[in-house]
Design a protein around this motif. Structure first.
Motif, PDB file in Angstrom:
ATOM      1  N   THR A 363       0.880  -1.301  -0.032  1.00 24.61           N
ATOM      2  CA  THR A 363       0.001   0.022   0.098  1.00 24.61           C
ATOM      3  C   THR A 363       0.823   1.277  -0.121  1.00 24.61           C
ATOM      4  OG1 THR A 363      -1.725  -1.165   1.214  1.00 24.61           O
ATOM      5  CG2 THR A 363      -1.933   1.255   1.040  1.00 24.61           C
ATOM      6  N   LEU A 364       1.855   1.388   0.891  1.00 29.19           N
ATOM      7  CA  LEU A 364       2.656   2.419   0.686  1.00 29.19           C
ATOM      8  C   LEU A 364       3.477   2.402  -0.486  1.00 29.19           C
ATOM      9  CD1 LEU A 364       3.885   4.608   2.795  1.00 29.19           C
ATOM     10  CD2 LEU A 364       5.547   2.915   3.562  1.00 29.19           C
ATOM     11  N   ASP A 365       3.990   1.445  -1.205  1.00 30.82           N
ATOM     12  CA  ASP A 365       4.554   1.671  -2.437  1.00 30.82           C
ATOM     13  C   ASP A 365       3.630   2.447  -3.461  1.00 30.82           C
ATOM     14  OD1 ASP A 365       6.806   0.198  -1.822  1.00 30.82           O
ATOM     15  OD2 ASP A 365       6.238  -1.609  -2.352  1.00 30.82           O
ATOM     16  N   VAL A 366       2.309   1.986  -3.326  1.00 32.58           N
ATOM     17  CA  VAL A 366       1.474   2.402  -4.414  1.00 32.58           C
ATOM     18  C   VAL A 366       0.997   4.104  -4.026  1.00 32.58           C
ATOM     19  CG1 VAL A 366      -0.935   2.480  -5.133  1.00 32.58           C
ATOM     20  CG2 VAL A 366      -0.015   0.512  -4.739  1.00 32.58           C
ATOM     21  N   VAL A 367       1.028   4.888  -2.944  1.00 30.00           N
ATOM     22  CA  VAL A 367       0.764   5.890  -2.461  1.00 30.00           C
ATOM     23  C   VAL A 367       1.666   6.784  -2.291  1.00 30.00           C
ATOM     24  CG1 VAL A 367      -1.631   5.312  -1.815  1.00 30.00           C
ATOM     25  CG2 VAL A 367       0.160   5.345  -0.134  1.00 30.00           C
ATOM     26  N   ALA A 368       3.216   6.109  -1.919  1.00 30.42           N
ATOM     27  CA  ALA A 368       4.256   6.780  -1.610  1.00 30.42           C
ATOM     28  C   ALA A 368       4.496   8.102  -2.668  1.00 30.42           C
ATOM     29  CB  ALA A 368       5.431   6.119  -1.218  1.00 30.42           C
ATOM     30  N   GLY A 369       5.005   9.028  -2.200  1.00 30.87           N
ATOM     31  CA  GLY A 369       5.747   9.936  -3.152  1.00 30.87           C
ATOM     32  C   GLY A 369       5.398  11.401  -2.428  1.00 30.87           C
ATOM     33  N   VAL A 370       6.132  12.500  -3.232  1.00 30.51           N
ATOM     34  CA  VAL A 370       5.741  13.840  -2.721  1.00 30.51           C
ATOM     35  C   VAL A 370       4.660  14.609  -3.683  1.00 30.51           C
ATOM     36  CG1 VAL A 370       6.827  15.971  -1.955  1.00 30.51           C
ATOM     37  CG2 VAL A 370       7.923  13.881  -1.409  1.00 30.51           C
ATOM     38  N   SER A 371       3.754  14.758  -3.161  1.00 31.93           N
ATOM     39  CA  SER A 371       2.756  15.459  -4.392  1.00 31.93           C
ATOM     40  C   SER A 371       2.585  16.935  -4.014  1.00 31.93           C
ATOM     41  CB  SER A 371       1.409  14.932  -3.865  1.00 31.93           C
ATOM     42  OG  SER A 371       1.320  13.416  -4.241  1.00 31.93           O
ATOM     43  N   ILE A 372       2.213  17.610  -5.083  1.00 36.77           N
ATOM     44  CA  ILE A 372       2.210  19.182  -5.169  1.00 36.77           C
ATOM     45  C   ILE A 372       0.673  19.523  -5.251  1.00 36.77           C
ATOM     46  CG2 ILE A 372       2.869  21.324  -6.047  1.00 36.77           C
ATOM     47  CD1 ILE A 372       5.581  20.216  -6.799  1.00 36.77           C
ATOM     48  N   TYR A 373       0.419  20.561  -4.226  1.00 32.95           N
ATOM     49  CA  TYR A 373      -0.992  20.928  -4.264  1.00 32.95           C
ATOM     50  C   TYR A 373      -1.108  22.389  -4.585  1.00 32.95           C
ATOM     51  CZ  TYR A 373      -2.242  16.308  -2.531  1.00 32.95           C
ATOM     52  OH  TYR A 373      -2.544  15.011  -2.340  1.00 32.95           O
ATOM     53  N   ARG A 374      -1.872  22.608  -5.760  1.00 32.48           N
ATOM     54  CA  ARG A 374      -1.696  24.234  -6.206  1.00 32.48           C
ATOM     55  C   ARG A 374      -3.359  24.600  -5.754  1.00 32.48           C
ATOM     56  NH1 ARG A 374       0.630  25.302 -11.544  1.00 32.48           N
ATOM     57  NH2 ARG A 374      -1.225  23.967 -12.112  1.00 32.48           N
ATOM     58  N   ASP A 375      -3.150  25.746  -4.989  1.00 37.15           N
ATOM     59  CA  ASP A 375      -4.623  26.240  -4.775  1.00 37.15           C
ATOM     60  C   ASP A 375      -5.438  25.036  -4.162  1.00 37.15           C
ATOM     61  OD1 ASP A 375      -4.034  29.116  -4.935  1.00 37.15           O
ATOM     62  OD2 ASP A 375      -4.046  28.426  -6.858  1.00 37.15           O
ATOM     63  N   GLY A 376      -5.018  23.867  -3.316  1.00 38.95           N
ATOM     64  CA  GLY A 376      -6.004  22.970  -2.895  1.00 38.95           C
ATOM     65  C   GLY A 376      -6.082  21.878  -3.802  1.00 38.95           C
ATOM     66  N   PHE A 377      -5.638  22.007  -5.168  1.00 39.02           N
ATOM     67  CA  PHE A 377      -6.001  20.842  -5.672  1.00 39.02           C
ATOM     68  C   PHE A 377      -4.469  20.058  -6.462  1.00 39.02           C
ATOM     69  CE2 PHE A 377      -9.855  19.362  -7.623  1.00 39.02           C
ATOM     70  CZ  PHE A 377      -9.581  18.431  -8.492  1.00 39.02           C
ATOM     71  N   ARG A 378      -4.353  18.995  -6.713  1.00 36.09           N
ATOM     72  CA  ARG A 378      -3.280  18.142  -7.025  1.00 36.09           C
ATOM     73  C   ARG A 378      -2.636  18.654  -8.422  1.00 36.09           C
ATOM     74  NH1 ARG A 378      -2.062  12.041  -7.546  1.00 36.09           N
ATOM     75  NH2 ARG A 378       0.712  12.232  -7.656  1.00 36.09           N
ATOM     76  N   VAL A 379      -1.261  18.681  -8.393  1.00 32.97           N
ATOM     77  CA  VAL A 379      -0.572  18.953  -9.736  1.00 32.97           C
ATOM     78  C   VAL A 379      -0.041  17.442 -10.102  1.00 32.97           C
ATOM     79  CG1 VAL A 379       0.814  20.190 -11.211  1.00 32.97           C
ATOM     80  CG2 VAL A 379      -0.394  21.355  -9.307  1.00 32.97           C
ATOM     81  N   LEU A 380      -0.369  17.104 -11.322  1.00 33.77           N
ATOM     82  CA  LEU A 380       0.273  15.600 -11.736  1.00 33.77           C
ATOM     83  C   LEU A 380       1.480  15.980 -12.662  1.00 33.77           C
ATOM     84  CD1 LEU A 380      -3.001  13.792 -12.852  1.00 33.77           C
ATOM     85  CD2 LEU A 380      -1.513  13.332 -10.693  1.00 33.77           C
ATOM     86  N   PRO A 381       2.373  14.937 -12.574  1.00 30.85           N
ATOM     87  CA  PRO A 381       2.694  13.723 -12.148  1.00 30.85           C
ATOM     88  C   PRO A 381       2.990  13.765 -10.683  1.00 30.85           C
ATOM     89  CG  PRO A 381       4.064  14.096 -13.456  1.00 30.85           C
ATOM     90  CD  PRO A 381       3.626  15.323 -13.646  1.00 30.85           C
ATOM     91  N   PHE A 382       3.387  14.841 -10.165  1.00 31.67           N
ATOM     92  CA  PHE A 382       4.214  14.892  -8.766  1.00 31.67           C
ATOM     93  C   PHE A 382       3.610  14.013  -7.793  1.00 31.67           C
ATOM     94  CE2 PHE A 382       4.656  19.008 -10.814  1.00 31.67           C
ATOM     95  CZ  PHE A 382       6.324  19.083 -11.092  1.00 31.67           C
ATOM     96  N   GLY A 383       4.451  13.014  -7.267  1.00 31.49           N
ATOM     97  CA  GLY A 383       3.995  12.168  -6.344  1.00 31.49           C
ATOM     98  C   GLY A 383       3.401  10.922  -7.029  1.00 31.49           C
ATOM     99  N   GLU A 384       3.373  11.008  -8.268  1.00 32.94           N
ATOM    100  CA  GLU A 384       2.866   9.438  -8.904  1.00 32.94           C
ATOM    101  C   GLU A 384       3.908   8.294  -8.620  1.00 32.94           C
ATOM    102  OE1 GLU A 384      -0.437   8.938 -11.132  1.00 32.94           O
ATOM    103  OE2 GLU A 384      -0.573  10.058  -9.285  1.00 32.94           O
ATOM    104  N   SER A 385       3.215   7.197  -8.499  1.00 35.20           N
ATOM    105  CA  SER A 385       4.246   5.951  -8.577  1.00 35.20           C
ATOM    106  C   SER A 385       5.287   5.940  -9.471  1.00 35.20           C
ATOM    107  CB  SER A 385       3.550   4.675  -8.841  1.00 35.20           C
ATOM    108  OG  SER A 385       4.067   3.454  -8.818  1.00 35.20           O
ATOM    109  N   GLY A 386       6.509   5.942  -9.294  1.00 38.49           N
ATOM    110  CA  GLY A 386       7.737   6.194  -9.936  1.00 38.49           C
ATOM    111  C   GLY A 386       8.159   7.556 -10.331  1.00 38.49           C
ATOM    112  N   ASP A 387       7.508   8.490  -9.788  1.00 38.37           N
ATOM    113  CA  ASP A 387       7.826   9.945 -10.101  1.00 38.37           C
ATOM    114  C   ASP A 387       8.639  10.486  -8.987  1.00 38.37           C
ATOM    115  OD1 ASP A 387       7.674  12.389 -11.658  1.00 38.37           O
ATOM    116  OD2 ASP A 387       6.595  12.931  -9.913  1.00 38.37           O
ATOM    117  N   ASP A 388       9.860  10.391  -9.020  1.00 44.00           N
ATOM    118  CA  ASP A 388      10.768  10.811  -7.991  1.00 44.00           C
ATOM    119  C   ASP A 388      11.448  12.090  -8.356  1.00 44.00           C
ATOM    120  OD1 ASP A 388      12.474  10.649  -5.942  1.00 44.00           O
ATOM    121  OD2 ASP A 388      13.732   9.473  -6.653  1.00 44.00           O
ATOM    122  N   TRP A 389      10.629  13.222  -8.325  1.00 47.40           N
ATOM    123  CA  TRP A 389      10.814  14.381  -9.099  1.00 47.40           C
ATOM    124  C   TRP A 389      12.011  15.089  -8.073  1.00 47.40           C
ATOM    125  CZ3 TRP A 389       9.391  19.164  -6.392  1.00 47.40           C
ATOM    126  CH2 TRP A 389       8.636  19.152  -5.545  1.00 47.40           C
TER     127      TRP A 389
END
Length: 754
Positions: A363-389
């Motif tokens: 489960t942690l593998d699937v959701v792990a990562g650092v996501s970015i939220y701009r004005d409350g909404f997520r910016v893709l693909p930051f934090g997606e599986s395999g996206d080690d930005w």
């Protein structure tokens, strides 16, 4: 040439004509497939449109069979809806700038779909679209589009007509089907009489179990996360990110689908198991790179404000990213740590099984990562599986003991579009354009993560009693203790003792070889700094010599110049050339100790000369950082290997420059290098700085391999230098409590071969 072109363009005899670019109808579908990378991203774009319409709830309803060419996806929202002018101006106008001109929604939300291409997502998902929408107190609008018409090879885009019709409210009426859909799921928040329905039929792709896993995972992290469960105390305070519950929710409904898919229905929310991280750091970063931080740890329990930390260490300019808030949640992935987490999530429940532990890691593998939220909404693909930005996995390879990998972290970065104007979307809606703002954001987030990594390391490596510490890095590679124990237990077994002695000799020979290899690599690292110095000063000398030669030749070639004056000019040129030659000689002398030829017995040298050489090597870096390098007055004669002493001094000076440069411009920025002779004939070199010093809780760990408190540090410098001093010279590298300057003072004592 330009004049000729202009003349021909206005020549009446030249045939001219006017035309226009006329796109084929299939361009629309091509754009949808190219700009929207997957069906998952397509649905997210539609959800973003719902958000921009001030919806509080979005319901994504799948109706089977979910196979290519059949099935249906419905996207319901309770937003403000559209009338015909809005439909024409906003929805049917591809790449409209409506949202760019009006960046805030009616309720004050910062809109997300500025590029005006979100509706192309509907074309990707299926072949037919029925759009039903209504503003409050106006007629309902129904729009039908058959996307297959846009696939015709003989059709142009302006030849495809779409039609809509107005009528009395049916779907979005008091008793319409929207009332039934929303009331069943969100009766408390359902706003009657307005909203939008996108009904997409004849799906372009079938939907599998794996697709729903990806979709729910993406939607779980799409909107700003709700406050997570507390650990030792209130975690998310006014000092960190906002904690108000989000005003936007997403639900998934599944109708007429196989039983194995039914589990994916329901509200989209975070897994309960992932609400109790082992470590958490929250904070707010201002436009200058300073952050107010709060840290929470499970074991041993810690809950404290860390005060204000400067995450930005470039005093020549302010960061192009910020302000922003962040929350970084970290889990250890070992068995004991995960077991504690599962037991905390289900107190009094059964002991977690190996299958439970495996499931948690997955489960942690699937959701792990650092996501970015701009004005409350997520910016893709930051934090997606395999996206080690942030490059965390590569960073961990360089320092595995202390650094965190991407699959240990669930992080949230909260930015605002108006306050971070430099972070621009790529045209495909997949990430930000590369540039200073993006690079600075990465640097600031890694610096914040470094603060957590330091504290995690000290929690996992508690300080050992001084008696347990070893002298040198290779002291543990000695079988003397084992030999003594075996000799006592088996006094007559000479063969066994002989084997132990033989193996111990092999080990010590290997240790000696490794020590020499480390010494050579240390020399190479120091030589890298020296090459920078030689290139910098050497180019300056060469330029000066060229100018001396050029101007001297120019003056000597003057036919009217008397011979006596030419002699004076020639003498002056030779004197200047001699001065520059002396500068080059000094540079070559710095390189000489690191020469590749076989070295004999170290020659006698003065410690003051060695210190001046070390200062010369680091002078360029010190000048760049605004740090003054000073040499002490004491001077002694020694036969130490100059290259090895320089290796030690350069590493210590480099560290001192780094930390001293973190002080404000107005603060004292000095590094002092000195030496003393001890009563036991040993020699001690000291490097003292006016930096912030070493915090008490980090002092036991600074010599550990791979430990570094620098955001991008590898953590091998002090370890290798300490090994060289301790194992090769029988001395020690120590951090003393008080030194001549206010920051940190390191002393390297050489005993053997002095």
């Amino acid at each position: 040439m330009t004049d000729e072109i202009v003349t021909r363009q206005h020549d009446p005899a030249t045939p001219t004509g006017l035309g226009a670019l006329r796109p084929r109808a299939r361009l629309l579908r091509t754009l949808g497939n190219d700009l929207i990378s997957s069906d998952k991203v397509a649905l997210i774009e539609l959800v973003k449109n719902c958000y921009d319409a001030d919806a509080t709830t979005v319901i994504i309803r799948f109706r089977g069979p979910l196979e290519e060419g059949s099935g249906r996806i419905e996207v319901w929202d309770d937003g403000h809806g559209m009338d015909v002018p809005t439909l024409q101006r906003s929805w049917l106008d591809i790449a409209t700038d409506t949202k760019r001109r009006k960046p805030k929604s009616d309720s004050g939300r910062r809109v997300l779909g500025e590029k005006g291409i979100g509706r192309l997502a509907a074309a990707r998902l299926g072949s037919e679209l029925m759009l039903v929408t209504r503003m409050a107190d106006v007629s309902e609008v129904k729009l039908l589009i058959d996307w297959s018409q846009f696939d015709r090879d003989d059709a142009y885009l302006d030849e495809i007509e779409v039609a809509w019709e107005l009528g009395d409210p049916e779907i979005f009426s008091e008793s319409g089907s929207a009332s039934e859909v929303f009331s069943d799921s969100v009766s408390e928040t359902w706003q009657r009489g307005h909203g939008t329905l996108l009904q997409i039929d004849k799906l372009t792709h079938g939907w599998t179990k794996e697709d729903f896993v990806e979709l729910r995972t993406a939607l779980t992290r799409l909107i700003r996360p709700r406050p997570v469960a507390k650990t030792t105390a209130e975690v998310l305070t006014a000092k960190g990110p906002e904690t108000a519950a989000p005003d936007f929710q997403i639900l998934i409904e599944l109708l007429a689908v196989p039983e194995e898919l039914q589990g994916f229905a329901g509200p989209v929310d975070t897994s309960a198991d992932l609400q109790t991280p082992h470590y958490r750091l929250t904070g707010s970063v201002d436009k200058n790179g300073s952050a107010a931080l709060h840290y929470v740890q499970q074991d041993p329990p810690i809950d404290e404000d860390l005060g204000t930390k400067l995450l930005w260490n470039n005093d020549k300019r302010a960061p192009n990213a910020g302000p922003f808030d962040f929350e970084i949640n970290v889990w250890d992935r070992d068995k004991d740590a995960i077991q504690r987490t599962l037991e905390a999530a289900s107190p009094g429940g059964p002991t977690p099984t190996p299958k439970d532990l495996k499931g948690f890691r997955e489960t942690l593998d699937v959701v792990a990562g650092v996501s970015i939220y701009r004005d409350g909404f997520r910016v893709l693909p930051f934090g997606e599986s395999g996206d080690d930005w942030l490059g965390l996995d590569l960073r961990r390879v360089q320092s595995p003991t202390r650094r965190l990998s991407n699959n240990q972290i669930i992080g949230h970065i909260f930015i605002g579009a108006d306050t971070n104007e430099g972070l621009k979307d790529q045209s495909n809606r997949e990430g930000f354009l590369a540039g200073p703002a993006y690079s600075d954001l990465q640097a600031l987030v890694r610096a914040a993560l470094n603060e957590l990594e330091i504290r995690r390391y000290t929690a996992r490596h508690p300080e050992k009693p001084l008696a347990e510490k070893k002298g040198g890095l290779f002291e543990r590679f000695d079988l003397g203790e084992i030999r003594g124990a075996l000799a006592a237990s088996y006094p007559g077994d000479t063969r066994l003792i002989g084997l132990i002695d033989e193996k111990n000799r092999d080990i010590q020979d290997g240790v000696t070889e490794v020590q020499h290899v480390l010494s050579r690599y240390s020399r190479l690292a120091t030589l890298g700094s020296l090459v920078d110095r030689v290139l910098h000063d050497g180019r300056t000398v060469v330029t000066r010599l060229k100018n001396i030669a050029r101007f001297g030749k120019r003056d000597l070639d003057k036919p009217t110049l008397p011979l006596a004056e030419k002699v004076v000019i020639a003498q002056g040129s030779m004197e200047q050339t001699g001065v520059q030659a002396q500068v080059l000689s000094s540079l070559f002398n710095q390189i000489e100790p690191f020469g590749g030829r076989k070295r004999g017995r170290p020659k006698e040298t003065r410690t003051h000369d060695v210190i001046k050489n070390a200062i010369a090597i680091m002078q360029v870096e010190a000048d760049d950082q605004g740090v003054e390098l000073l040499a002490g007055d004491d001077d002694f004669t020694t036969r130490l290997d100059e290259a090895e002493v320089l290796t030690v001094l350069v590493n210590l000076i480099q560290n001192a420059i780094y930390w001293t440069a973190t002080q404000s411009k107005d603060a004292e920025r000095k590094v002092l290098i000195g030496v003393r002779s001890n009563d036991d004939s040993s020699l001690t070199f000291a490097v003292s700085d006016s930096g912030p010093g070493v915090p008490d809780d980090l002092r036991p760990h600074i010599f550990d391999p791979y430990f570094s408190s620098k955001p991008e540090g590898v953590g091998l410098g002090l370890s290798i230098v300490g090994n060289l001093v301790e194992d090769i010279y029988g001395g020690e590298l120590t951090l003393v409590n008080e030194g001549p300057l206010s920051g940190a003072t390191f002393e390297a004592t050489f005993r053997r071969r002095v």
